[in-house]
Scaffold this active site. Structure first.
Site, PDB file in Angstrom:
ATOM      1  N   SER A 128       0.829  -1.196   0.000  1.00 16.35           N
ATOM      2  CA  SER A 128       0.000   0.000   0.000  1.00 16.35           C
ATOM      3  C   SER A 128       0.872   1.258   0.000  1.00 16.35           C
ATOM      4  O   SER A 128       1.623   1.477  -0.948  1.00 16.35           O
ATOM      5  CB  SER A 128      -0.956  -0.038   1.203  1.00 16.35           C
ATOM      6  OG  SER A 128      -1.961   0.934   1.079  1.00 16.35           O
TER       7      SER A 128
ATOM      8  N   ASP B 210     -10.217  -5.613  -3.083  1.00 13.59           N
ATOM      9  CA  ASP B 210      -9.620  -4.532  -2.295  1.00 13.59           C
ATOM     10  C   ASP B 210     -10.528  -3.308  -2.381  1.00 13.59           C
ATOM     11  O   ASP B 210     -10.761  -2.766  -3.466  1.00 13.59           O
ATOM     12  CB  ASP B 210      -8.231  -4.219  -2.869  1.00 13.59           C
ATOM     13  CG  ASP B 210      -7.416  -3.263  -2.029  1.00 13.59           C
ATOM     14  OD1 ASP B 210      -8.009  -2.352  -1.433  1.00 13.59           O
ATOM     15  OD2 ASP B 210      -6.184  -3.419  -1.986  1.00 13.59           O
TER      16      ASP B 210
ATOM     17  N   HIS C 164      -7.411  -6.002   0.944  1.00 12.28           N
ATOM     18  CA  HIS C 164      -6.216  -5.177   1.110  1.00 12.28           C
ATOM     19  C   HIS C 164      -5.326  -5.629   2.273  1.00 12.28           C
ATOM     20  O   HIS C 164      -4.248  -5.072   2.472  1.00 12.28           O
ATOM     21  CB  HIS C 164      -6.656  -3.720   1.352  1.00 12.28           C
ATOM     22  CG  HIS C 164      -5.570  -2.705   1.172  1.00 12.28           C
ATOM     23  ND1 HIS C 164      -5.016  -2.413  -0.057  1.00 12.28           N
ATOM     24  CD2 HIS C 164      -4.932  -1.896   2.069  1.00 12.28           C
ATOM     25  CE1 HIS C 164      -4.103  -1.465   0.084  1.00 12.28           C
ATOM     26  NE2 HIS C 164      -4.021  -1.134   1.358  1.00 12.28           N
TER      27      HIS C 164
END
Length: 285
Positions: free
Chosen positions: A153, A229, A262
């Protein structure tokens, strides 16, 4: 760098898969007091090993990937030293540095802030690219010439920008669900003006889509992205990096995975592929 800046404090060490998982703290010239984690595989007892840096995402610390990713088992087999730094300086005392998970402490975005008051402590790019490698080389059995970097991320953004800005330092790079175009998405457009100022031209120095158009890497970049996600469409936009790499001639393996979100269950599912990707490039295993 002075010898004082190469001294570390051992917080704890634990036997793990025949090696040692440790947690450490030191005084940083760029960020103040910083914490980081290092996994030394069994091979490190016999001599220097390749080193792989993992940069974590928003809200995370040096413990997050160390505990959740499950990387130590295969790192022990392949002979990789794993380094997991914190995501920002802590206890900065800066007004507004806490209380917002998308900005400030825990959200350093791996850049060197130019705007006061953030510029006094939020120098994460220089910390990761310059200070931390010197610290690791001085205190652990690593072959610094065989270094790779990956992340998740915000940390995927950090890994991509570090590799593209320092192509001679890192032999390999990969990312899980990275923020590839922070200049174009809400996370970046919230953080970058406060760290870097309102002139969007300065943001390009920390935008992987812009950087890859200026500097390609000799190897293949590996990116894994979960299709479930919930940040995918608004914040991550991997298609933008796919397009930028195609235009620049950069080899990219972008893998999309149905049903994965995620979080770290996603990372743990594909961490072995990333370790092998790096091990091949670093001559490990």
């Amino acid at each position: 760098m002075s010898a004082a800046n190469l001294v570390i404090e051992t917080l704890s060490e634990h036997r793990c898969h025949g090696g040692v998982q440790g947690f450490y703290r030191h005084a940083s010239a760029y960020c103040g007091s910083m914490r980081f984690a290092v996994y030394q595989p069994p091979q490190a007892a016999r001599g220097p090993c390749p080193v792989l840096y993992f940069l974590a995402g928003l809200t995370c610390t040096e413990e997050t990937a160390t505990v959740k990713a499950g990387a130590q088992r295969l790192a022990a087999e392949l002979g990789l030293v794993l380094v997991m730094p914190d995501t920002s300086p802590r206890q900065t005392g800066i007004d507004g540095a806490t209380g917002d998970w998308e900005f400030g402490e825990g959200a350093g975005f791996y850049l060197d802030a130019t705007q006061a008051p953030w510029s006094a402590r939020f120098q994460m790019h220089s910390y990761i690219a310059l200070e931390l490698p010197a610290l690791i080389a001085a205190n652990f059995p690593v072959d610094i010439a065989r270094s790779g970097i990956f992340g998740h991320s915000m940390g995927g953004h950090g890994a991509l920008t570090m590799a593209l800005k320092h192509p001679q330092r890192y032999r390999s790079v990969s990312a899980f669900a990275p923020i590839v175009a922070p200049s174009q998405v809400p996370w970046g457009r919230k953080a970058f003006p406060r760290y870097l100022g309102e002139d969007e031209r300065s943001w390009a120095a920390y935008d992987a889509c812009e950087l890859v158009r200026q500097q390609t890497l000799p190897g293949t970049i590996l990116i894994d992205q979960g299709e479930a996600d919930h940040f995918l469409e608004a914040q991550l936009k991997p298609e933008l990096f796919d397009q930028a790499c195609a235009e620049a001639g950069q080899a990219l393996l972008l893998r999309r995975h149905a049903g994965y979100d995620h979080g770290y269950y996603f990372i743990a599912s594909f961490i072995d592929d990333h370790l092998r990707h790096h091990a091949k490039a670093l001559g490990a295993g």
